[in-house]
Every structure is written in C-alpha cells, then in structure tokens.
Design a protein around this motif. Structure first.
Motif: not given
Ligand code: PLP
Length: 390
Positions: A105-107, A133, A170, A174, A204-205, A232, A234-235, A243, A245, A327
């Motif tokens: 996961g990128a988070k 961040y 980013c 986002n 990630v986008y 990632s 995810s999207k 999960r 990434s 977004y």
């Molecule tokens: N980075 C940004 C800018 C995001 O908006 C998000 C999720 O909304 C993430 C990372 C997290 O991604 P992941 O689901 O891979 O943890």
C-alpha cells in the motif's frame, strides 16, 4: 510508567477524516431511512475485473498444494510481478530488477520511506496536500515547511528559493485533482539536482492520465538521481481492500552510498513481503484483455468526474481538477468555511463531500469531491444541488 513516543501526541490538523466519518455515522444512526449521496469517499466502487479475480483464485489454489505452496521469502516482491512492472510501467526507462520494491500500500510506503532519512532532514509539503504525508512527518519528527498553493496560480506549486532535503509531490494531485505537466516536473527535478534533495513522487493516480501525459518521473532526464516513485494497484484494479503497491528506489540516488544496502536490510528486518495472492492478481492486470477492462473502469470514473465538473460549473461553482483525475476541488459559495459547508450539505441536501481543511489550512474555502463513487450517487447529488441552487 513508560513514556510513549511524544510525537504521537502532537496535534496534526484540526479536522481529520475520522471527524467526517463520525459525523456521517451519527447522521446515519439518527436518520437510518435517509439516502446519502456519497461524493466523499476516496474508495473505488467498481468490483475487481474477471481476469484479475481468476489469477487470484488460481493463486489461492497454489497455496493448497505442496508443490506450489508459497510461504515467506520474497521480501521485495516476486520476480513475476517485478518483470511485469518493468516491462509495462517502465518500458524503455532503464529501471532494473533491484530497483523495484513490491509492497502492500502506498499509504504506508510513502510514510515508511521517511525511515531512510535522518529526522533532521528538512521536508517541504504543499498546502493543501494528502494529509498522510504531514502526519507521518510529525511522527518521524522532521522539520517541515509548507508551500502555499494558490488559486490564482491554478494551484501549481512555485519552486522555493530555500533548500529543502525532501519534497513530497503528488501527481495527479489528491486533493486538487490537477496534474503537473512534464515542464513543471522538470523544474522540480532540476531544483532537486541543484540542491541534492530527494523527491517523494506519489504517482498512485497515474492510471487516470491520458497517453500524452508524463506517466513516470523517470521520463525526465536524471530524475533517477533524485526521485523515489510510488504506485499502487488500489485504484487501478480495485485493490483498496486487497493491498498491493510498489515503489522504485533507484540505485543512482544522490545519497550516502550505503543507502540501498541499509534500506534492503530495513525491509528484511521489518517486512515479510506482500501477499502472494495479491501479487498474482496484480500480475494479471498487465494482459491485453485486463488492460481493456481497466480502461473501461477508469473511463467510468472519469466520466463521473467530467459530468460533475460540467454540472457544477453550470451552477456557478469554481471548479479545479477532475480532468485526468478522479478528484475535483470546488470552491464553496458565499465564503462558507469547509467544515460548515460539509455540515450544511450533509444535513440539508444529504450529500457527502470532504471539507478542504482536512488537506491543510489553505483548503478551508474548498471541498474535495470524489468521482470514484457510483453513477447513481453522482447523478443524485447533482440533482439535489440543482434543485437547491436553481
Ligand atoms: N497516496 C495518495 C495520494 C492517495 O490518495 C492514496 C489513497 O487514497 C494513497 C496514497 C494510498 O494508496 P494505497 O491504497 O495504495 O495505500
């Protein structure tokens, strides 16, 4: 008594997503019959596509047979997925096998990467920004400054005069939904080269970008000396609940020579690798058939975004983003503060949007709208808004 990490007790932003969730939960408990139109969630609404599901189902079966069982071992990701990543996402960009790190996961990746640097390294964040961040930096204890993004500049960040060690970018952004083009990114790469800074490039986008946009920061010459890129699934393939990434930590960064060895050891000592089933699913996303289905899903979200943008503009809202991103960043009317507008929308129109203050002080006159929800919610929300603003 043991003293806990005092950085965990420091105050982050006044409002956070948990406040939004709490408010929505209370509303639902109070009015269980009321339909809410959710334009708030950063979660996907479309299910996982069949080719990916099929690969994951096969992976589950692999685990049930002694010959194909997988346990510990692939701390940096399986070779099959890394090969697919290099061949598809980094074709002609000279990324090598040992520069790809598969993760969950990128988070957490964009947060964990701070462990690579001294907590004395100065950090530059944009305001507004993805709040993870800031919160990670507070926990890590680094000194941080904010770069104000201004509406009159279309929220495009201006290169600072001061030197910073770490810069978070980013792109597509986002919460703003805007995209920096190659020329803008080149300025940041040159800044980083000049100041020996490192760019944490949250990409990630990327799946939402049209073909002609820049898809990796490594398309810019010498970016492999100054940038760590994060992506990632995810999207892209609805893996928010699965999960998977990855990130690229180049071998060529301008850093203490030991950094790769130290980072590899850090992974070995703190991480047991991403899920095998998820990695098989991610691998399956690179076939021609899967790519067509992914494009269809991405277009669904982008059509939501374009529809929202068109209709909101018709209602005289000032709207940013929402072109190559799920977004939209929308200015509130009548100088409403974002939290007040959130409460107003929830209680009066039953629409959920995210108050901009969550993304930083400069977001306080804006709302973030997500186009990742289902079409019915999007249309229903617009109908409500139209009725109110007619
Ligand atoms: N980075 C940004 C800018 C995001 O908006 C998000 C999720 O909304 C993430 C990372 C997290 O991604 P992941 O689901 O891979 O943890």
């Amino acid at each position: 008594m043991i003293i806990i990490n005092e950085n965990l007790t420091k105050e982050g932003y006044k409002c956070s997503f948990s406040n939004v969730n709490k408010e929505v939960k209370e509303f639902r408990e109070k009015y269980p019959q009321t339909k809410l139109f959710n334009l708030g969630i950063g979660d996907v609404s479309l299910p996982i596509i069949p080719p990916v599901l099929k690969a994951m189902t096969k992976a589950v079966k692999d685990l049930g047979s002694m010959d194909t069982f997988k346990g510990y071992g692939y701390y940096y990701g399986y070779d099959f997925l890394k090969t697919a990543i290099i061949d598809h996402d980094y074709k002609n960009l000279n990324i090598s096998f040992d520069e790809v790190y598969v993760s969950n996961g990128a988070k957490s990746d964009t947060s964990n990467i701070l462990n690579l640097f001294s907590n004395k390294a100065s950090v530059l964040l944009m305001n507004p920004m993805y709040p993870v961040y800031f919160n990670s930096i507070v926990i890590n204890g680094n000194p941080v400054d904010f770069l104000d993004l201004k509406e009159e500049k279309g929220f495009i960040p201006e290169i600072p005069n001061k030197k910073y060690d770490i810069i978070f970018i980013c792109n597509p952004n986002n919460p703003l939904g805007i995209t920096l083009n190659k020329e803008e990114l080149e300025k940041w790469v040159n800044y980083a080269l000049k100041n020996k800074s490192i760019i944490i490039y949250d990409n990630v986008y990327e799946p939402f970008l049209p073909k002609n946009e820049i898809h990796s920061i490594y398309e810019i010459p010498n970016a492999n000396k100054v940038a760590i890129e994060f992506r990632s699934y995810s999207k892209k393939i609805s893996f928010t609940g699965v999960r998977c990434s990855y990130y690229i930590l180049p071998n060529t960064l301008i850093l203490d020579k030991k950094y790769k060895k130290c980072w590899n050891e850090r992974i070995l000592n703190t991480f047991n690798g991403a899920d095998y089933i998820a990695q098989r699913g991610a691998e399956a996303s690179y076939t021609e058939k899967a790519e067509k289905l992914i494009n269809k899903n991405i277009n669904y979200y982008l059509e939501n975004a374009h529809f929202l943008k068109k209709e909101l503009i018709k209602m005289d809202f000032k709207v940013f983003g929402g072109e190559s991103s799920p977004y939209l960043w929308v200015k509130t009317k009548n100088n409403y503060k974002s939290w007040d507008y959130f409460i107003f929308l929830l209680n009066n129109l039953n629409i959920i949007m995210i108050p901009g203050i969550i993304f930083g002080e400069n977001g306080d006159n804006y709302m973030r709208i997500s186009a990742l929800g289902n079409r019915k919610d999007v249309e229903g929300a617009i109908k409500r808004l139209k009725e109110y603003y007619k």
